[in-house]
Design a protein around this motif. Structure first.
Motif, short mmCIF file in Angstrom:
data_model
loop_
_atom_site.label_atom_id
_atom_site.label_comp_id
_atom_site.label_asym_id
_atom_site.label_seq_id
_atom_site.Cartn_x
_atom_site.Cartn_y
_atom_site.Cartn_z
N PRO A 74 0.80 -1.24 0.00
CA PRO A 74 0.00 0.00 0.00
C PRO A 74 0.83 1.28 0.00
N ASP A 75 2.01 1.26 0.60
CA ASP A 75 2.84 2.46 0.60
C ASP A 75 3.79 2.52 -0.61
N LEU A 76 3.64 1.56 -1.53
CA LEU A 76 4.41 1.50 -2.78
C LEU A 76 5.91 1.32 -2.57
N SER A 77 6.32 0.83 -1.42
CA SER A 77 7.74 0.70 -1.13
C SER A 77 8.27 -0.72 -1.37
N VAL A 78 7.39 -1.69 -1.50
CA VAL A 78 7.82 -3.07 -1.72
C VAL A 78 7.01 -3.65 -2.87
N GLN A 122 11.52 -1.71 -3.19
CA GLN A 122 12.37 -2.87 -2.98
C GLN A 122 11.73 -4.02 -3.74
N LEU A 123 12.54 -4.86 -4.36
CA LEU A 123 12.02 -5.94 -5.18
C LEU A 123 12.17 -7.27 -4.45
N ARG A 124 11.11 -8.03 -4.48
CA ARG A 124 11.12 -9.40 -3.94
C ARG A 124 10.62 -10.32 -5.04
N PHE A 125 11.39 -11.34 -5.33
CA PHE A 125 11.06 -12.25 -6.42
C PHE A 125 10.54 -13.56 -5.86
N PHE A 126 9.44 -14.05 -6.46
CA PHE A 126 8.82 -15.30 -6.04
C PHE A 126 8.56 -16.16 -7.25
N LEU A 127 8.58 -17.46 -7.03
CA LEU A 127 8.27 -18.42 -8.08
C LEU A 127 6.77 -18.54 -8.20
N ASP A 128 6.23 -18.31 -9.37
CA ASP A 128 4.80 -18.41 -9.61
C ASP A 128 4.48 -19.84 -10.03
N SER A 129 3.71 -20.51 -9.24
CA SER A 129 3.41 -21.92 -9.51
C SER A 129 2.03 -22.11 -10.12
N SER A 130 1.41 -21.06 -10.60
CA SER A 130 0.05 -21.17 -11.13
C SER A 130 0.00 -22.07 -12.37
N LEU A 131 1.02 -22.00 -13.24
CA LEU A 131 1.02 -22.86 -14.42
C LEU A 131 1.21 -24.32 -14.02
N ASP A 132 2.01 -24.58 -13.01
CA ASP A 132 2.17 -25.95 -12.53
C ASP A 132 0.86 -26.48 -11.97
N GLU A 133 0.13 -25.62 -11.26
CA GLU A 133 -1.18 -26.01 -10.72
C GLU A 133 -2.15 -26.33 -11.84
#
Length: 159
Positions: A74-78, A122-133
């Motif tokens: 919400p504060d656009l910082s992450v 700040q950037l946080r990277f996550f693995l998107d598993s929606s296609l695997d699902e």
């Protein structure tokens, strides 16, 4: 709070204030992102995708990485960036390689959106598993259809 409706002092009309008999469940205060967050997330998703197209080989090698989505606090910082990875033996290793280049990616992002944004998140990277699902669900559906077709044909032969 009262059990029965009360009268509004200024208008003399009944208002609906009832006493809560059951405790309210923990509901998050923010159920949907604001329009500003959505616009900012789309901008970041587009720019990160372009950065990966130009300089991706330097960050993660020969893997094929797709930016599936972005979500902004919400504060656009992450900013949480969701990536889908193909052509890699270990997807988490690719995410870790990208995380090691996080500062570089953030700097390039800052240079590209400096006129459109006040804060570079700040950037946080996550693995998107929606296609695997999706693949898993489709496989289960195919198996259930195959079993039903085999079961129906076996019943038809028995009759």
């Amino acid at each position: 709070l009262l059990k029965y409706p009360t009268i509004c002092a200024c208008l003399g009309t009944p208002t609906r204030h009832f006493m809560r008999e059951f405790p309210q469940k923990n509901i998050p205060s923010r159920t949907m992102d604001s329009t500003r967050q959505q616009k900012y997330a789309r901008l970041i998703q587009k720019e990160i995708g372009e950065i990966f197209q130009r300089d991706g080989y330097n960050f993660y090698g020969k893997s094929f990485v797709t930016v599936m989505g972005a979500k902004v606090s919400p504060d656009l910082s992450v900013a949480s960036i969701y990536l889908s990875i193909f052509g890699a033996k270990d997807n988490q290793a690719v995410i870790d390689q990208i995380e090691t280049h996080n500062k570089e990616i953030r700097k390039i992002l800052g240079q590209s959106i400096r006129h459109q944004a006040r804060i570079i998140p700040q950037l946080r990277f996550f693995l998107d598993s929606s296609l695997d699902e999706v693949d898993k669900i489709e496989k289960l559906l195919r198996e259930s259809r195959g079993e039903n077709a085999e079961g129906e044909s076996a019943e038809g032969e028995a009759k």
